[in-house]
Design a protein around this motif. Structure first.
Motif, PDB file in Angstrom:
ATOM      1  N   TYR A  30      25.868 -33.638  52.660  1.00  0.00           N
ATOM      2  CA  TYR A  30      26.629 -33.660  51.414  1.00  0.00           C
ATOM      3  C   TYR A  30      25.824 -34.324  50.301  1.00  0.00           C
ATOM      4  CZ  TYR A  30      30.756 -32.319  54.105  1.00  0.00           C
ATOM      5  OH  TYR A  30      31.650 -31.651  54.901  1.00  0.00           O
ATOM      6  N   TRP A  31      26.068 -33.891  49.073  1.00  0.00           N
ATOM      7  CA  TRP A  31      25.279 -34.320  47.924  1.00  0.00           C
ATOM      8  C   TRP A  31      25.703 -35.700  47.438  1.00  0.00           C
ATOM      9  CZ3 TRP A  31      26.234 -35.702  42.842  1.00  0.00           C
ATOM     10  CH2 TRP A  31      25.138 -35.691  41.963  1.00  0.00           C
ATOM     11  N   GLN A  32      24.706 -36.473  47.002  1.00  0.00           N
ATOM     12  CA  GLN A  32      24.939 -37.687  46.231  1.00  0.00           C
ATOM     13  C   GLN A  32      23.874 -37.756  45.146  1.00  0.00           C
ATOM     14  OE1 GLN A  32      24.837 -40.478  49.480  1.00  0.00           O
ATOM     15  NE2 GLN A  32      22.664 -40.937  49.201  1.00  0.00           N
ATOM     16  N   ARG A  33      24.087 -38.616  44.146  1.00  0.00           N
ATOM     17  CA  ARG A  33      23.299 -38.525  42.922  1.00  0.00           C
ATOM     18  C   ARG A  33      21.795 -38.707  43.143  1.00  0.00           C
ATOM     19  NH1 ARG A  33      24.854 -42.397  38.081  1.00  0.00           N
ATOM     20  NH2 ARG A  33      23.224 -43.704  39.006  1.00  0.00           N
ATOM     21  N   GLY A  34      21.392 -39.561  44.059  1.00  0.00           N
ATOM     22  CA  GLY A  34      19.977 -39.803  44.277  1.00  0.00           C
ATOM     23  C   GLY A  34      19.217 -38.632  44.866  1.00  0.00           C
ATOM     24  N   ASP A  35      19.930 -37.605  45.346  1.00  0.00           N
ATOM     25  CA  ASP A  35      19.260 -36.488  46.021  1.00  0.00           C
ATOM     26  C   ASP A  35      18.304 -35.736  45.110  1.00  0.00           C
ATOM     27  OD1 ASP A  35      20.641 -37.117  48.278  1.00  0.00           O
ATOM     28  OD2 ASP A  35      22.004 -35.410  48.214  1.00  0.00           O
ATOM     29  N   ASP A  36      18.602 -35.681  43.845  1.00  0.00           N
ATOM     30  CA  ASP A  36      17.785 -34.885  42.930  1.00  0.00           C
ATOM     31  C   ASP A  36      17.073 -35.743  41.895  1.00  0.00           C
ATOM     32  OD1 ASP A  36      18.292 -32.104  43.854  1.00  0.00           O
ATOM     33  OD2 ASP A  36      20.358 -32.702  43.489  1.00  0.00           O
ATOM     34  N   ALA A  37      16.859 -37.014  42.241  1.00  0.00           N
ATOM     35  CA  ALA A  37      16.040 -37.868  41.391  1.00  0.00           C
ATOM     36  C   ALA A  37      14.582 -37.435  41.497  1.00  0.00           C
ATOM     37  CB  ALA A  37      16.201 -39.328  41.817  1.00  0.00           C
ATOM     38  N   PRO A  38      13.738 -37.784  40.531  1.00  0.00           N
ATOM     39  CA  PRO A  38      12.328 -37.368  40.587  1.00  0.00           C
ATOM     40  C   PRO A  38      11.632 -37.897  41.825  1.00  0.00           C
ATOM     41  CG  PRO A  38      12.891 -38.269  38.432  1.00  0.00           C
ATOM     42  CD  PRO A  38      14.046 -38.555  39.335  1.00  0.00           C
ATOM     43  N   ILE A  39      10.715 -37.108  42.369  1.00  0.00           N
ATOM     44  CA  ILE A  39       9.924 -37.555  43.512  1.00  0.00           C
ATOM     45  C   ILE A  39       8.631 -38.220  43.048  1.00  0.00           C
ATOM     46  CG2 ILE A  39       8.545 -36.761  45.464  1.00  0.00           C
ATOM     47  CD1 ILE A  39      10.706 -34.837  46.153  1.00  0.00           C
ATOM     48  N   ASP A  40       7.920 -37.604  42.098  1.00  0.00           N
ATOM     49  CA  ASP A  40       6.649 -38.172  41.657  1.00  0.00           C
ATOM     50  C   ASP A  40       6.906 -39.462  40.890  1.00  0.00           C
ATOM     51  OD1 ASP A  40       5.302 -34.898  40.966  1.00  0.00           O
ATOM     52  OD2 ASP A  40       5.233 -36.114  42.779  1.00  0.00           O
TER      53      ASP A  40
END
Length: 554
Positions: free
Chosen positions: A523-533
């Motif tokens: 399940y999704w939470q906000r940190g999942d799509d934070a920048p990786i680099d």
């Protein structure tokens, strides 16, 4: 915004999709059914009964004056009555309900819906005439009878057992004195079975505090287990659940992270759901429950943890009910929350806590808050103390020369593990990722079995055990292994060296991965799509990969 409002905002935002799931057409033969795939889309040939449990959360809202403006209490009570109609129509002759396939006789869903109907009846008793109350009891009675005489044999799943125990003890409290209800399901038999289920849960509770989920520790599912144990503790002190719950809450308190997310891939079943109801109900008695409730309110409001809005339809109802319980509990909790102690991730100073039975290490220092599970090949979740970045390393994912995915995270166990203060070394085998998808022929076989051999309990139990083995527990090793070295100081570093005969190509998995089936993971939470680099998933750690036959920086 108060904690009560945080939960109500989420509840009210999700009421449209919950209420819209139910058939309210009086001309329909499925009036009161909550499975739109069955009654509206007509894509499946049986209704998933889990949806009927929403009667519990709706009863809490109606009885507690927590419905949104413009929604009439009487209309919601009438909807609940239709849900009871729908339940009666989908109950099988043996008193069972299903979730995944026809004639499943799901121990979990049967007891879950029985519990929720009885809990709703308890909340709405003042609003129901005697005849209606008797009708609700009559709908729950065959479910309770099935729970008394059946069992779950495909695994030790504590949250399922807790659901059943709570249902049975609710029956004891509500059915006594009703001749018709007692004739279908004896309160004495329900009491006896409930006692045995609680004893089984406690017998398998680790001294470290966690309740077994298929033999391991899973903090996410443990919050759901707490939803049911909390009610049992408050209403049945003779069960002596205080000390087990104290140990459980202390364990759980370690898995709230500085970014206000909860649990994750280091759990045995990879879940990171936070079910707030039971913990909020215990917050006035247990400081750890008050601390978790206060801390996670911000995560829920800011969607940094998996919240109600992120949950899909099959799991919506248990989470919805939990949020409704939490909203009701929060009305009286402000003083308790104000005096709550800090959680482990908030404490001043460094510490390291080991839960060796679970394979978990929790380490806090100036460089971050880190959770390692060495039993899962050395999974790592590390969080900056300011909550702005997380480093998630779920292990090594690789592809064989034949194209099969293998990982260090699977059910193969570990070959060797050594923990020495700031250094953790794990040698784990590569096993095939359990990622089976059913095709048309699989469904044809399953439906044929459902209509024939699976009507018999022994065959049904054997097939369920086979499915668990196929999707979750069967280790298919390849001739390779990985040596992972995790160094915690002066900074977190992770190095891997793959060895063995099998030729493997490492597959990048910067945002983590899971290697077994789990309907409640991902399940999704906000940190999942934070920048990786330079951002969320690599800001804390350094990863070095070694090739087959090489030694990395271990």
């Amino acid at each position: 915004m108060t904690g009560h409002d945080v939960f109500l905002d989420e509840i009210h935002a999700n009421l449209p999709r919950l209420l819209g799931a139910f058939d309210v057409n009086p001309a329909s033969s499925s009036l009161g059914c909550g499975d739109r795939f069955h009654w509206a889309w007509k894509l499946i040939d049986f209704p998933n009964a889990t949806f009927q449990g929403a009667v519990h959360g709706l009863a809490i809202l109606a009885a507690g004056d927590m419905l949104p403006a413009g929604i009439d209490q009487a209309a919601i009570v009438e909807r609940c009555s239709h849900m009871i109609d729908g339940l009666a129509r989908m109950t099988r002759a043996d008193g069972s309900l299903e979730e995944a396939f026809p004639h499943e006789a799901s121990f979990c869903v049967t007891s879950l819906v029985a519990h929720d109907v009885l809990a709703a009846l308890d909340r709405l008793e003042a609003y129901l005439p005697d005849a209606e109350r008797a009708r609700w009891l009559a709908a729950a009675a065959p479910l309770i009878a099935h729970t008394i005489r059946s069992d779950e044999t495909h695994g030790l799943i504590s949250n399922h057992l807790a659901t059943a125990a709570a249902a049975l003890f609710r029956w004891c409290a509500l059915a006594r004195g009703s001749v018709e209800a007692e004739r279908t399901a004896s309160p004495a038999a329900a009491e006896d079975k409930g006692q045995r289920l609680v004893e089984r849960i406690l017998a398998h509770q680790s001294p470290e505090g966690w309740f077994s989920e298929y033999g391991g520790a899973d903090p996410g599912y443990q919050t759901l287990c707490t939803d049911y144990l909390a009610w049992l503790h408050r209403t049945r002190p003779d069960l002596e659940l205080r000390a087990p719950l104290q140990r459980s809450l202390r364990f759980l308190s370690h898995f709230a992270h500085p970014d206000r997310s909860f649990a994750g891939v280091y759990g045995h079943r990879n879940t990171r759901v936070y079910q707030p109801g039971g913990i909020a109900e215990l917050a006035g008695e247990f400081p750890e429950a008050a601390a978790l409730t206060r801390f996670m309110l911000t995560g829920i409001a800011e969607r940094t943890c998996v919240g109600l809005s992120a949950i899909d339809a099959p799991n919506l109802v248990p989470m919805f009910n939990s949020y409704c319980k939490a909203a009701a509990a929060m009305r009286d909790l402000n003083p308790a929350l104000g005096s709550a102690p800090p959680l482990p991730c908030q404490r001043a100073g460094a510490f390291q806590e080991r839960f060796d039975h679970a394979g978990l290490i929790v380490d806090k220092r100036a460089t971050g808050y880190t959770v390692i599970n060495w039993k899962k090949g050395g999974t790592v979740a590390s969080y900056r103390l300011d909550g702005r970045a997380a480093h998630i390393d779920a292990g090594v994912l690789a592809r064989t020369a034949k194209g099969r995915l293998v990982s260090t995270q699977g059910p193969g166990g570990v070959l060797e593990a050594a923990v020495d203060g700031d250094r953790v070394v794990v040698r784990a085998p590569f096993t095939e990722v359990l990622d089976r998808r059913p095709g048309p022929f699989d469904f044809l076989l399953l439906r044929a079995a459902c209509l024939t051999v699976m009507r018999f309990a022994p065959t049904r139990a054997w097939i369920k055990r086979a499915l668990v083995r196929l999707l979750m527990t069967k280790a298919r090793p390849v001739a390779a292994w990985n040596r992972r070295t995790i160094t915690l100081a002066p900074a977190l570093t992770v190095s891997d060296a793959q060895q063995g005969e099998a030729a493997l190509e490492v597959v990048p998995a910067a945002r983590g991965f899971v290697a077994i089936h789990g309907a409640t993971q991902g399940y999704w939470q906000r940190g999942d799509d934070a920048p990786i680099d330079g951002g969320a998933h690599n800001a804390v750690g350094v990863v070095e990969r070694g090739g087959i036959g090489e030694r990395g920086a271990a």
